[in-house]
Write an enzyme that holds these catalytic residues in place. Sequence first.
Site, short mmCIF file in Angstrom:
data_model
loop_
_atom_site.label_atom_id
_atom_site.label_comp_id
_atom_site.label_asym_id
_atom_site.label_seq_id
_atom_site.Cartn_x
_atom_site.Cartn_y
_atom_site.Cartn_z
CB THR A 64 3.66 -1.98 13.01
OG1 THR A 64 3.99 -0.73 13.48
CG2 THR A 64 2.07 -1.92 12.72
CD GLU A 69 11.59 7.66 12.34
OE1 GLU A 69 10.43 6.74 11.81
OE2 GLU A 69 11.63 8.70 12.37
CB SER A 92 12.42 3.11 12.23
OG SER A 92 11.22 3.05 11.29
N GLY A 93 11.34 -0.26 11.78
CA GLY A 93 11.42 -1.32 10.60
C GLY A 93 11.71 -2.71 11.42
CG ASN A 143 8.74 0.17 8.11
OD1 ASN A 143 8.08 -0.41 7.22
ND2 ASN A 143 8.33 0.05 9.49
CB SER A 170 7.63 4.14 8.93
OG SER A 170 8.01 4.42 10.20
CB SER A 171 3.88 3.42 13.66
OG SER A 171 3.98 1.87 13.31
N GLY A 182 9.42 3.64 16.10
CA GLY A 182 10.68 3.09 16.46
C GLY A 182 11.93 4.27 16.32
N1 LIG Z 1 6.91 -11.33 11.79
C1 LIG Z 1 7.07 -10.64 10.50
N2 LIG Z 1 6.87 -11.65 9.41
C2 LIG Z 1 6.86 -11.16 8.27
N3 LIG Z 1 7.30 -9.85 7.93
C3 LIG Z 1 7.67 -9.07 8.99
C4 LIG Z 1 7.47 -9.57 10.47
N4 LIG Z 1 7.90 -8.39 11.04
C5 LIG Z 1 8.30 -7.57 10.36
N5 LIG Z 1 8.15 -7.83 9.00
C6 LIG Z 1 8.41 -6.84 7.67
O1 LIG Z 1 8.99 -5.87 8.28
C7 LIG Z 1 8.28 -4.72 7.97
C8 LIG Z 1 8.48 -3.64 9.03
O2 LIG Z 1 7.82 -4.09 10.00
P1 LIG Z 1 6.93 -2.87 11.11
O3 LIG Z 1 6.26 -2.02 9.98
O4 LIG Z 1 6.35 -3.99 12.09
O5 LIG Z 1 7.99 -2.21 11.62
P2 LIG Z 1 8.17 -1.18 13.11
O6 LIG Z 1 9.05 -1.68 13.95
O7 LIG Z 1 6.58 -1.01 13.48
O8 LIG Z 1 8.64 0.22 12.54
P3 LIG Z 1 8.35 1.72 12.65
O9 LIG Z 1 9.08 1.94 14.00
O10 LIG Z 1 8.78 2.48 11.74
O11 LIG Z 1 6.70 1.85 12.70
C9 LIG Z 1 7.06 -5.10 7.76
O12 LIG Z 1 6.35 -4.20 6.83
C10 LIG Z 1 7.15 -6.24 7.23
O13 LIG Z 1 7.24 -6.36 5.85
MG LIG Z 2 5.32 0.45 13.31
#
Ligand SMILES: Nc1ncnc2c1ncn2[C@@H]1O[C@H](COP(=O)(O)OP(=O)(O)OP(=O)(O)O)[C@@H](O)[C@H]1O
Ligand SMILES: [Mg+2]
Length: 1102
Positions: A246, A530, A241-242, A289, A292-293, A528
């Site tokens: 996404t 957790e 996660s994070g 996050n 977070s999805s 992701g």
């Molecule tokens: N390529 C990127 N460029 C800039 N910032 C990023 C990038 N990837 C991730 N981030 C930052 O990291 C944060 C978390 O990313 P994201 O929401 O995609 O995580 P995730 O893996 O989908 O988490 P979860 O499993 O909780 O949904 C985003 O809100 C953003 O601020």
């Molecule tokens: Mg996500």
Amino acid sequence: MAPEVIACEQQYDSSYDARCDVWSLGITAIELGDGDPPLFDMHPVKTLFKIPRNPPPTLLHPEKWCEEFNHFISQCLIKDFERRPSVTHLLDHPFIKGAHENVSFLQKQLAKVLGDQMHLNPIVKTRHERMHTGRPYHVKDAEKYCLDDDLVNLEVLDEETIIHQLQKRYMDLLIYTYVGDILIALNPFQNLSIYSPQFSRLYHGVKRASNPPHIFASADAAYQCMVTFSKDQCIVISGESGSGKTESAHLIVQHLTFLGKANNQTLREKILQVNSLVEAFGNACTAINDNSSRFGKYLEMMFTPTGAVMGARISEYLLEKSRVIKQAVGEKNFHIFYYIYAGLYHQKKLSEFRLPEENPPRYIADETGRVMHDIISKESYQRQFEAIQHCFKIIGFTDKEVHLVYRILAGILNIGNIEFAAISSQHQTDKSEVPNAEALENAASILCISPDELQEALTSHCVVARGETIVRANTVDRAADVRDAMSKALYGRLFSWIVNRINILLQPDKNICSAADGMNVGILDIFGFENFQRNSFEQLCINIANEQIQYYFNQHVFALEQMEYQNEGIDATPVEYEDNLPLLNMFLQKPLGLLALLDEESRFPQATDQTLVDKFEDNLRCKYFWRPKGVELCFGIQHYAGKVLYDASGVLEKNRDTLPADVVVVLRTSENKLLQQLFSIPLTKTGNLAQTRTRVTASSRSLPPHFSAGRAKVDTLEVIRHPEETTSMKRQTMASYFRYSLMELLSKMVIGQPHFVRCIKPNDNREALKFSRERVLAQLRSTGILETVSIRQQGYSHRILFEEFVKRYYYLAFRAHQTPLASKENCISILEKSRLDHWVLGKTKVFLKYYQVEQLNLLLREVIGRVVVLQAYTKGWLGARRYKRVREKREKGATVIQSAWRGYEARRKFKKISNRRSDSAVYIQAVLKGCIDHKSSPLAESSSGHAETSSNSAVAEKNRLSEAQSSLKECDVFRGHANKHSVSGTDSPSSQTCHAAPDHQGLRPLGATLKTGSENGLAQKQRTPRRRCQQPKMLSSPEDTMYYNQLNGTLEYQGSKRKPRKLGQIKVLDGEDEYYKALSPVDSVPEEDNSAHPFFLSSSSK
Ligand SMILES: Nc1ncnc2c1ncn2[C@@H]1O[C@H](COP(=O)(O)OP(=O)(O)OP(=O)(O)O)[C@@H](O)[C@H]1O
Ligand SMILES: [Mg+2]
């Protein structure tokens, strides 16, 4: 490129001016001095990273150059363009001024330098147009950069080297790295300017090694594979996660939309809005996050066989509904609740939606008590609300639908505010009531249901026992549970409805391409892995799903590959990897897997969370499960990504997820059509709202197929009830929904060829440029990246059947019309012709390294490209020839048509003219006759007593004629008339005036002439000249016709032997004409007879 110009690529509010040329001047000065510009040996994309971050470049050996030159360069290369001098200022620089005074000296010096250069190195310029300065062009260096991009190229493959390599790259902001065909993405935790359209163009159908690793490259690889092999693709994004899954999914959609450029811009816009809309409803702020999805998302982008995007479809899995009613400390509810609250507040519509202004509803209130303050003051919430409204609109939701969605969301918040109190009576103490009716009424009113019925459904329930329905009161706790279950169900079904609606709005237009002919690229972005301080049922489901994705990865990367080595007799060193199949079995197998045990326990009404944990302990006897000592209701699982402790309290109830039938019945009676629909449509096995057939409205039915097909205008709130479609009241547990969801997801994923993106979180503090070696190493270990590096280095990731291989690549070694057999020898010829090495042949398959497939594909594309060019030329030539022929034929045709038309037109005109002339002649004759009559009348009168003898006829005739001519001269109107006709021959108005007996006034003298048969008529005519502005009469008017008929008739009546001439027949009259001769003065028509004729009656009466 000047730093400010690079900044403008990404930040639209940035600007630059002419001083960027001063920067270029400084760079040129260095190039002139050193022979190469700064960063010349770096990949262009990397220079875009470097320029803004590096200090201003200088000469390689500043000490070898004069101070003025160094200073001049430093002035030109001031990074802040506001401080950089302009060209005008630079003209005063000592370096330039000095040059002014010594032009001839400098010219001589320059000539000498050039002469020396020529002498030393006859080739002054390379093919790259660089000045040759003796310094070698670092081809090796350039390659080294590419080598660094892929961990497989590392000579030493230990954890330390890999971590060091990743860290070095991360600190250079190179967040992407390859492991063979797998992409590692480190979360930068800052915005990078590497996702602009310029970058999209860079990653468009090029060799992977030509650009640094990038998420766009993965999207491009999937797209190219889809187009080349007409096969579905699947991009699996995984990570904690994070870690950035996404964000990566967004970027992939962005790039695929770019690659699959459809003419339909609206569709592209819609697809780009989908993620934002779904995530507003399905994402929330967690401890890890902020976005977070809280659901699993599989987005399929559909393309035509030629690769144009034509639609999209989302599948959603396992929304964490429990978040609606309760959030852990430091976490928040789903984003949408805050967005609409802020939006409605600023639109002053909170009261319309029955939402309080001061105290936040219980479902979104938190321990800080600052929620309302944040909602009101944070601009981001309001901005997001507007963005969501925009998304709804772009995707195609109607205003009515959006309004109903808001009402349901407001309804959920109002339901949360309903409180219960125990009714204490002597006999019954477990009854509950709603003490504060306001919240109940608000909720009922916004959901368009009766408050009494709502209260009854919340505070009591029906039990059917022995055929009798008994109403039982709910305790306070049970009433609260029912209320929360209702809110969860409402939100879950609303989310499902939105997803279904998006799918309808984005489904491909059947007129463009049928779904069966299309191909798709699926993008998997799930929640992701957790591991919180307190992990409950939701984390258990999320982590099992991640376990499943890890298994899928292992299967593709390790298991299948190694199995094939054995089957095909390939000698390859086996790679050890952590297989999580036993753990997955522990969760999913029946009847003794964790989920099966959970379901079994949920069926016992007497079961408690304690009995559940005991049951787990008794049955799950393996190394992955343990029960920590001294901690109640807790169990631990050793996941692929680490140990997690789960709290079992509330797990049974969450799994049961019961929604009493009484609530469903009340909600179905709502006047809100959307709400009615949400509780009328059955749920699927995955717990989502079934995709219903919608009623096609009359208006849409009448649309032509190209309007209605695909995007039928349907009344989405009208559902056709199918006799078999009923809301299943059968008990389904969350675990069973979960199990089906996983199955469905996997079945979708296995259809496509997989591409993996592994997201890594460099630190837990969400800080940019902070690389925690321990955290990264733990993730690399758990996800099997280290093993992946070795299997990609040693192994053969692509195994293709001989048959398939020959079919795919035979163009590379054979002629197009040949059909080579699928034999080993033919495969070898193709491979040799393609100049590949390190490939291996098995019994039935060709084994290739991950990069060799790309090489083959590029070669194939090149060959096909040549064929396409040839075809295009040939088609062009054939087309031009055909066009020329058609044009000639058409030209000939046109000439024929033109000549025919001209002939027709000429004949028509001629006929017209000749008709008119005949008419005129007849008219003149008539007038002449009239005149002659006038003249002859007195003669007739004077000789009435004397019989006229034939002997005097010649003299009399002569006189008569001369008189007639003179009287004709007097009648200038008619004379001018005849002349005009003979000249013009047209029917111009003026000529018409000449034909016609002017009008009644004009006609009367003529009539009178005939009537009286005396010259009074002519005299009268002279007395009554035609009035000005009197409209002349057409010759062909009925009166004229009648006149001529009359005249002819009269002649006949007079016993003339001569046949009366028809109107329009011309005869040039002369004095000798027997016609005249036949006319005798006695033949004149008696006055009274004529006057009695209807024509004269009518004309005189007029
Ligand atoms: N390529 C990127 N460029 C800039 N910032 C990023 C990038 N990837 C991730 N981030 C930052 O990291 C944060 C978390 O990313 P994201 O929401 O995609 O995580 P995730 O893996 O989908 O988490 P979860 O499993 O909780 O949904 C985003 O809100 C953003 O601020
Ligand atoms: Mg996500």
